[in-house]
Design an enzyme around this catalytic site. Structure first.
Site, short mmCIF file in Angstrom:
data_model
loop_
_atom_site.label_atom_id
_atom_site.label_comp_id
_atom_site.label_asym_id
_atom_site.label_seq_id
_atom_site.Cartn_x
_atom_site.Cartn_y
_atom_site.Cartn_z
N ASP A 49 79.41 -56.72 22.01
CA ASP A 49 80.20 -56.05 21.29
C ASP A 49 80.04 -56.55 19.87
O ASP A 49 80.01 -55.70 18.88
CB ASP A 49 81.67 -56.21 21.60
CG ASP A 49 82.67 -55.47 20.80
OD1 ASP A 49 82.47 -54.11 20.39
OD2 ASP A 49 83.71 -56.02 20.30
N TYR B 251 86.46 -57.87 29.46
CA TYR B 251 86.80 -56.46 29.16
C TYR B 251 87.65 -55.97 30.51
O TYR B 251 88.57 -55.19 30.26
CB TYR B 251 85.86 -55.36 28.70
CG TYR B 251 85.66 -55.35 27.22
CD1 TYR B 251 84.89 -56.48 26.56
CD2 TYR B 251 85.86 -54.16 26.66
CE1 TYR B 251 84.57 -56.37 25.29
CE2 TYR B 251 85.45 -54.29 25.29
CZ TYR B 251 84.95 -55.29 24.77
OH TYR B 251 84.62 -55.40 23.28
N LYS C 45 75.90 -68.29 26.59
CA LYS C 45 76.48 -69.52 26.03
C LYS C 45 76.62 -70.45 27.13
O LYS C 45 77.62 -70.79 27.62
CB LYS C 45 77.70 -69.08 25.52
CG LYS C 45 78.93 -70.27 24.72
CD LYS C 45 78.21 -70.45 23.60
CE LYS C 45 78.90 -71.88 22.60
NZ LYS C 45 78.25 -72.26 21.62
N ASP D 15 78.04 -55.11 16.14
CA ASP D 15 78.45 -54.70 14.88
C ASP D 15 77.71 -55.46 13.75
O ASP D 15 77.32 -54.70 12.73
CB ASP D 15 80.05 -55.13 14.63
CG ASP D 15 81.08 -53.97 15.02
OD1 ASP D 15 80.53 -53.09 15.78
OD2 ASP D 15 82.03 -54.16 14.55
N ASP E 203 75.84 -68.26 19.47
CA ASP E 203 75.98 -68.36 18.10
C ASP E 203 74.78 -68.53 17.39
O ASP E 203 74.90 -68.17 16.14
CB ASP E 203 76.68 -69.99 18.17
CG ASP E 203 76.46 -70.90 18.87
OD1 ASP E 203 75.52 -70.70 20.03
OD2 ASP E 203 76.74 -72.22 18.82
C1 IPM Z 1 82.69 -50.74 20.90
C2 IPM Z 1 84.12 -50.32 20.41
C3 IPM Z 1 84.92 -50.69 21.84
C4 IPM Z 1 84.49 -51.89 22.48
C5 IPM Z 1 86.26 -50.55 21.58
C6 IPM Z 1 86.69 -49.32 20.81
C7 IPM Z 1 87.06 -50.66 22.91
O1 IPM Z 1 84.21 -51.46 19.76
O2 IPM Z 1 82.33 -49.58 21.56
O3 IPM Z 1 81.75 -51.29 20.47
O4 IPM Z 1 85.10 -52.93 22.13
O5 IPM Z 1 83.85 -51.92 23.34
MN MN Z 2 82.47 -52.79 19.07
#
Ligand code: IPM
Ligand code: MN
Length: 353
Positions: free
Chosen positions: A243, A142, A187, A247, A219
């Site tokens: 990240d 990032y 990894k 999710d 993975d």
């Molecule tokens: C998160 C989001 C952010 C990230 C984006 C919006 C930049 O997906 O907070 O997980 O990738 O960190």
């Molecule tokens: Mn995210």
């Protein structure tokens, strides 16, 4: 206690859920005799429209002067669909993380019994799953050196020993307070940065013999999370892996709209829902305010105000049990509740319990 809160509502459904978070925070402070004040600041697409910068200096100053930041969401489709846009709302979020030194992102993955049926996983796999992902938030791809021309592009996944050490210390602190099981996700079979992570992790693990540390390739971790989510207690990983895995984690619980997070580090800590700005729902009074409200619980807990946090958690569970729910988790045939109504119900609960 005196609490000075910077409120950053941001974009999309942000302002609506922010309002409910603030209302609950105010009610809890009144109940427990805390003196809370709020300072509002702009960010994201809203700030680009107003001043051309998604995290203006003024907002940064407001955050630095506060005890904590209550953040909602940023993002607007008008930027997603324009690859030539020079500034994007998300850059505001990244700037905030970097400038506040928020290197540790704490993302709990918890299940709510009454929402298990919403999980894409089988009931017996997911019921009782309860782990925390500690995501490194200010390093890696990032923020590493980037390059892009028409034929070539790269992002650099750079980490220093210091960055790895400090996030691992945070992870061990959490593991020590929980089930004493830490999984370091990397990894290391391919990436040099991951080999540094693993080397540093092995050194630090030696300091914590009471905690069981295991090492897992990312993975494999992604697979294990859906095969056996209850395996995990605390997981620690670098920015990009974190990240992606969070999710995945949020969706297996069946309740993405319910998960809060905390980002902590060198300066003011930030508390925010993990979901985004859901622009399509803006102004419709349908967004679930619970992740924002639970972020307020995390805020209190950060300041060691455990009873305050516990009361909010109790109120949230009670609202779910009473079927006071926004449309995406509404029980068929039960009354309709919007963002405002759910927030108001929780405020009432806090006042009366
Ligand atoms: C998160 C989001 C952010 C990230 C984006 C919006 C930049 O997906 O907070 O997980 O990738 O960190
Ligand atoms: Mn995210």
């Amino acid at each position: 206690m005196d609490l000075k809160i910077a409120v950053l509502p941001g974009d999309g459904i942000g302002p609506e859920i922010s309002e409910q978070g603030v209302a609950v925070m105010t009610a809890v402070c009144e109940k427990f005799g805390h003196n809370v004040s709020y300072e509002y600041a702009i960010c994201g697409a809203d700030a680009i429209d107003k001043v051309g910068d998604p995290f203006p200096e003024e907002t940064f100053k407001t955050c630095m002067e506060a005890d904590a930041v209550l953040f909602s969401a940023v993002g607007d489709p008008k930027f997603d669909n324009d690859p030539t846009a020079k500034v994007r709302p998300e850059q505001g979020l990244l700037a905030m993380r970097k400038k506040l030194g928020l290197f540790a992102n704490i993302r709990p993955v918890e299940t709510f019994d009454c929402l298990i049926h919403k999980s894409p996983l089988k009931d017996e796999l997911v019921r009782g799953a309860d782990f925390i992902c500690i995501r490194e938030l200010t390093g890696g791809m990032y923020f590493g050196e980037k390059y892009q021309d028409n034929d070539k592009a790269y992002d650099t996944n750079a980490y220093t020993r210091h960055e790895v050490e400090r996030i691992l210390e945070v992870a061990y602190k959490y593991a020590a307070q929980r089930r004493k099981h830490l999984t370091v996700v990397d990894k290391a079979n391919v990436l040099a940065s991951s080999r540094l992570w693993r080397q540093v992790a092995k050194e630090i693990a030696a300091k914590y013999p009471e905690i069981e540390t295991d090492y897992m390739f990312v993975d494999n971790a992604a697979m294990r999370m859906i095969q056996d989510p209850k395996f995990f207690d605390v997981m620690v990983t670098e920015n990009t892996f974190g990240d992606i895995l969070t999710d995945e984690g949020s969706c297996i619980t069946g309740s993405m709209g319910l998960l809060p997070s905390a980002s902590t580090g060198e300066h003011t800590p930030v508390f925010e829902p993990i979901h985004g700005s859901w622009p399509q729902a803006k102004g419709k009074n349908i967004a679930n305010p619970l992740a924002q409200i639970l972020s307020v619980a995390m805020l209190f807990e950060y300041f060691n105000l455990k009873e305050e946090g516990a009361l909010i958690r109790k109120a949230v569970n009670a609202s779910l049990d009473a079927n006071v729910r926004t449309p995406e988790i509404q029980v068929e045939g039960s009354a309709h509740y919007g963002t405002k109504e759910v927030g108001a119900w929780i405020v009432d609960y806090v006042k009366n319990n």
